[in-house]
Design a protein around this motif. Structure first.
Motif, PDB file in Angstrom:
ATOM      1  N   LYS A 160       0.135 -19.763  -0.265  1.00 35.91           N
ATOM      2  CA  LYS A 160       1.400 -19.273   0.289  1.00 35.91           C
ATOM      3  C   LYS A 160       1.358 -19.109   1.814  1.00 35.91           C
ATOM      4  O   LYS A 160       2.378 -18.807   2.430  1.00 35.91           O
ATOM      5  CB  LYS A 160       1.757 -17.923  -0.337  1.00 35.91           C
ATOM      6  CG  LYS A 160       2.051 -18.006  -1.817  1.00 35.91           C
ATOM      7  CD  LYS A 160       2.299 -16.617  -2.380  1.00 35.91           C
ATOM      8  CE  LYS A 160       2.536 -16.673  -3.875  1.00 35.91           C
ATOM      9  NZ  LYS A 160       2.679 -15.333  -4.451  1.00 35.91           N
ATOM     10  N   GLY A 161       0.173 -19.266   2.387  1.00 31.45           N
ATOM     11  CA  GLY A 161       0.038 -19.020   3.821  1.00 31.45           C
ATOM     12  C   GLY A 161       0.230 -17.546   4.157  1.00 31.45           C
ATOM     13  O   GLY A 161       0.729 -17.204   5.218  1.00 31.45           O
ATOM     14  N   ALA A 162      -0.176 -16.693   3.230  1.00 29.89           N
ATOM     15  CA  ALA A 162       0.024 -15.248   3.389  1.00 29.89           C
ATOM     16  C   ALA A 162      -1.292 -14.541   3.669  1.00 29.89           C
ATOM     17  O   ALA A 162      -2.370 -15.104   3.499  1.00 29.89           O
ATOM     18  CB  ALA A 162       0.651 -14.685   2.113  1.00 29.89           C
ATOM     19  N   GLU A 163      -1.183 -13.294   4.076  1.00 29.80           N
ATOM     20  CA  GLU A 163      -2.351 -12.444   4.261  1.00 29.80           C
ATOM     21  C   GLU A 163      -2.693 -11.774   2.944  1.00 29.80           C
ATOM     22  O   GLU A 163      -1.856 -11.689   2.049  1.00 29.80           O
ATOM     23  CB  GLU A 163      -2.065 -11.368   5.312  1.00 29.80           C
ATOM     24  CG  GLU A 163      -1.882 -11.913   6.701  1.00 29.80           C
ATOM     25  CD  GLU A 163      -1.660 -10.808   7.717  1.00 29.80           C
ATOM     26  OE1 GLU A 163      -1.788  -9.614   7.367  1.00 29.80           O
ATOM     27  OE2 GLU A 163      -1.356 -11.151   8.866  1.00 29.80           O
ATOM     28  N   ILE A 164      -3.908 -11.274   2.844  1.00 31.19           N
ATOM     29  CA  ILE A 164      -4.325 -10.527   1.661  1.00 31.19           C
ATOM     30  C   ILE A 164      -4.859  -9.172   2.113  1.00 31.19           C
ATOM     31  O   ILE A 164      -5.620  -9.078   3.085  1.00 31.19           O
ATOM     32  CB  ILE A 164      -5.387 -11.293   0.836  1.00 31.19           C
ATOM     33  CG1 ILE A 164      -5.795 -10.484  -0.394  1.00 31.19           C
ATOM     34  CG2 ILE A 164      -6.573 -11.670   1.672  1.00 31.19           C
ATOM     35  CD1 ILE A 164      -6.723 -11.216  -1.333  1.00 31.19           C
ATOM     36  N   HIS A 165      -4.412  -8.159   1.433  1.00 30.29           N
ATOM     37  CA  HIS A 165      -4.892  -6.798   1.663  1.00 30.29           C
ATOM     38  C   HIS A 165      -5.240  -6.241   0.293  1.00 30.29           C
ATOM     39  O   HIS A 165      -4.364  -6.081  -0.555  1.00 30.29           O
ATOM     40  CB  HIS A 165      -3.824  -5.936   2.338  1.00 30.29           C
ATOM     41  CG  HIS A 165      -3.386  -6.475   3.660  1.00 30.29           C
ATOM     42  ND1 HIS A 165      -4.087  -6.217   4.814  1.00 30.29           N
ATOM     43  CD2 HIS A 165      -2.363  -7.277   4.011  1.00 30.29           C
ATOM     44  CE1 HIS A 165      -3.488  -6.831   5.823  1.00 30.29           C
ATOM     45  NE2 HIS A 165      -2.443  -7.481   5.364  1.00 30.29           N
ATOM     46  N   ASP A 166      -6.484  -5.959   0.055  1.00 27.33           N
ATOM     47  CA  ASP A 166      -6.919  -5.509  -1.263  1.00 27.33           C
ATOM     48  C   ASP A 166      -8.182  -4.679  -1.118  1.00 27.33           C
ATOM     49  O   ASP A 166      -8.813  -4.668  -0.070  1.00 27.33           O
ATOM     50  CB  ASP A 166      -7.193  -6.711  -2.168  1.00 27.33           C
ATOM     51  CG  ASP A 166      -6.979  -6.408  -3.635  1.00 27.33           C
ATOM     52  OD1 ASP A 166      -7.135  -5.237  -4.040  1.00 27.33           O
ATOM     53  OD2 ASP A 166      -6.665  -7.336  -4.380  1.00 27.33           O
ATOM     54  N   THR A 167      -8.534  -3.985  -2.167  1.00 24.40           N
ATOM     55  CA  THR A 167      -9.800  -3.268  -2.219  1.00 24.40           C
ATOM     56  C   THR A 167     -10.618  -3.852  -3.363  1.00 24.40           C
ATOM     57  O   THR A 167     -10.071  -4.476  -4.269  1.00 24.40           O
ATOM     58  CB  THR A 167      -9.585  -1.761  -2.466  1.00 24.40           C
ATOM     59  OG1 THR A 167      -8.911  -1.582  -3.695  1.00 24.40           O
ATOM     60  CG2 THR A 167      -8.795  -1.130  -1.334  1.00 24.40           C
ATOM     61  N   PHE A 168     -11.916  -3.659  -3.277  1.00 22.56           N
ATOM     62  CA  PHE A 168     -12.806  -4.138  -4.330  1.00 22.56           C
ATOM     63  C   PHE A 168     -14.038  -3.254  -4.360  1.00 22.56           C
ATOM     64  O   PHE A 168     -14.299  -2.486  -3.438  1.00 22.56           O
ATOM     65  CB  PHE A 168     -13.187  -5.616  -4.116  1.00 22.56           C
ATOM     66  CG  PHE A 168     -13.782  -5.908  -2.770  1.00 22.56           C
ATOM     67  CD1 PHE A 168     -15.149  -5.851  -2.572  1.00 22.56           C
ATOM     68  CD2 PHE A 168     -12.971  -6.236  -1.693  1.00 22.56           C
ATOM     69  CE1 PHE A 168     -15.709  -6.120  -1.333  1.00 22.56           C
ATOM     70  CE2 PHE A 168     -13.518  -6.506  -0.444  1.00 22.56           C
ATOM     71  CZ  PHE A 168     -14.882  -6.453  -0.267  1.00 22.56           C
ATOM     72  N   ARG A 169     -14.777  -3.364  -5.455  1.00 20.08           N
ATOM     73  CA  ARG A 169     -15.970  -2.543  -5.647  1.00 20.08           C
ATOM     74  C   ARG A 169     -17.216  -3.385  -5.435  1.00 20.08           C
ATOM     75  O   ARG A 169     -17.293  -4.529  -5.872  1.00 20.08           O
ATOM     76  CB  ARG A 169     -15.993  -1.970  -7.066  1.00 20.08           C
ATOM     77  CG  ARG A 169     -14.863  -1.028  -7.364  1.00 20.08           C
ATOM     78  CD  ARG A 169     -14.778  -0.633  -8.830  1.00 20.08           C
ATOM     79  NE  ARG A 169     -14.590  -1.828  -9.653  1.00 20.08           N
ATOM     80  CZ  ARG A 169     -15.366  -2.158 -10.692  1.00 20.08           C
ATOM     81  NH1 ARG A 169     -16.360  -1.382 -11.071  1.00 20.08           N
ATOM     82  NH2 ARG A 169     -15.136  -3.250 -11.386  1.00 20.08           N
ATOM     83  N   ILE A 170     -18.186  -2.795  -4.724  1.00 16.98           N
ATOM     84  CA  ILE A 170     -19.472  -3.464  -4.530  1.00 16.98           C
ATOM     85  C   ILE A 170     -20.570  -2.607  -5.137  1.00 16.98           C
ATOM     86  O   ILE A 170     -20.364  -1.426  -5.422  1.00 16.98           O
ATOM     87  CB  ILE A 170     -19.781  -3.739  -3.038  1.00 16.98           C
ATOM     88  CG1 ILE A 170     -19.961  -2.430  -2.263  1.00 16.98           C
ATOM     89  CG2 ILE A 170     -18.735  -4.641  -2.428  1.00 16.98           C
ATOM     90  CD1 ILE A 170     -20.594  -2.595  -0.910  1.00 16.98           C
ATOM     91  N   LYS A 171     -21.717  -3.222  -5.306  1.00 17.12           N
ATOM     92  CA  LYS A 171     -22.894  -2.479  -5.768  1.00 17.12           C
ATOM     93  C   LYS A 171     -23.877  -2.400  -4.599  1.00 17.12           C
ATOM     94  O   LYS A 171     -24.583  -3.335  -4.295  1.00 17.12           O
ATOM     95  CB  LYS A 171     -23.503  -3.153  -6.997  1.00 17.12           C
ATOM     96  CG  LYS A 171     -23.709  -4.623  -6.868  1.00 17.12           C
ATOM     97  CD  LYS A 171     -24.154  -5.246  -8.186  1.00 17.12           C
ATOM     98  CE  LYS A 171     -24.383  -6.724  -7.968  1.00 17.12           C
ATOM     99  NZ  LYS A 171     -23.553  -7.598  -8.705  1.00 17.12           N
TER     100      LYS A 171
END
Length: 104
Positions: free
Chosen positions: A84-95
Motif C-alpha cells: 500500500k506504500g504505507a507506514e507501519i506502527h505496531d508493537t511486538f514481543r521479544i525474548k
C-alpha cells in the motif's frame, strides 16, 4: 578553524542523541529490503540483548529475537504496508536473554 568547529558540534549532537536514546529506550535501525541487510545501532543491541559480534545483519537476526508467532505477524503487516506504500506502527514481543519477555 570552521571545519573543526563543525566537527565538534556534530560530535556534541551525537552525544546528546545517544543520551536521549538511552533515556527513552529507543534504538535506530535500517533495513535494506532488497538485500535483506539489517543494521542496528548500539542501543538496539542493548534493547534486544544481542551481542553485536553474533549479529549477521539480516532480517532473520531480528526474527530470531521475537517471541513465537510475532515475526510472522509483523511480516504480514510489513507486506501489507509495502503493497500500500504505507507506514507501519505496531508493537511486538521479544525474548531478551536476561530480561525475559519485552514489549517493543
Amino acid at each position: 578553524s570552521e571545519k573543526r568547529r563543525i566537527e565538534e558540534q556534530i560530535q556534541e549532537l551525537g552525544e546528546r542523541f545517544s543520551l536521549v536514546q538511552k533515556t527513552i529506550d529507543v534504538g535506530v535501525w535500517d533495513w535494506q529490503i532488497k538485500t535483506n541487510r539489517l543494521d542496528w545501532d548500539d542501543e538496539m543491541f542493548r534493547i534486544f540483548g544481542v551481542n553485536p559480534a553474533e549479529f549477521n545483519h539480516s532480517y532473520d537476526d531480528w526474527a530470531n529475537c521475537c517471541q513465537p508467532g510475532e515475526a510472522e505477524r509483523i511480516q504480514k503487516r510489513l507486506e501489507e504496508a509495502i503493497a500500500k506504500g504505507a507506514e507501519i506502527h505496531d508493537t511486538f514481543r521479544i525474548k531478551h536473554p536476561t530480561l525475559g519477555e519485552r514489549h517493543i
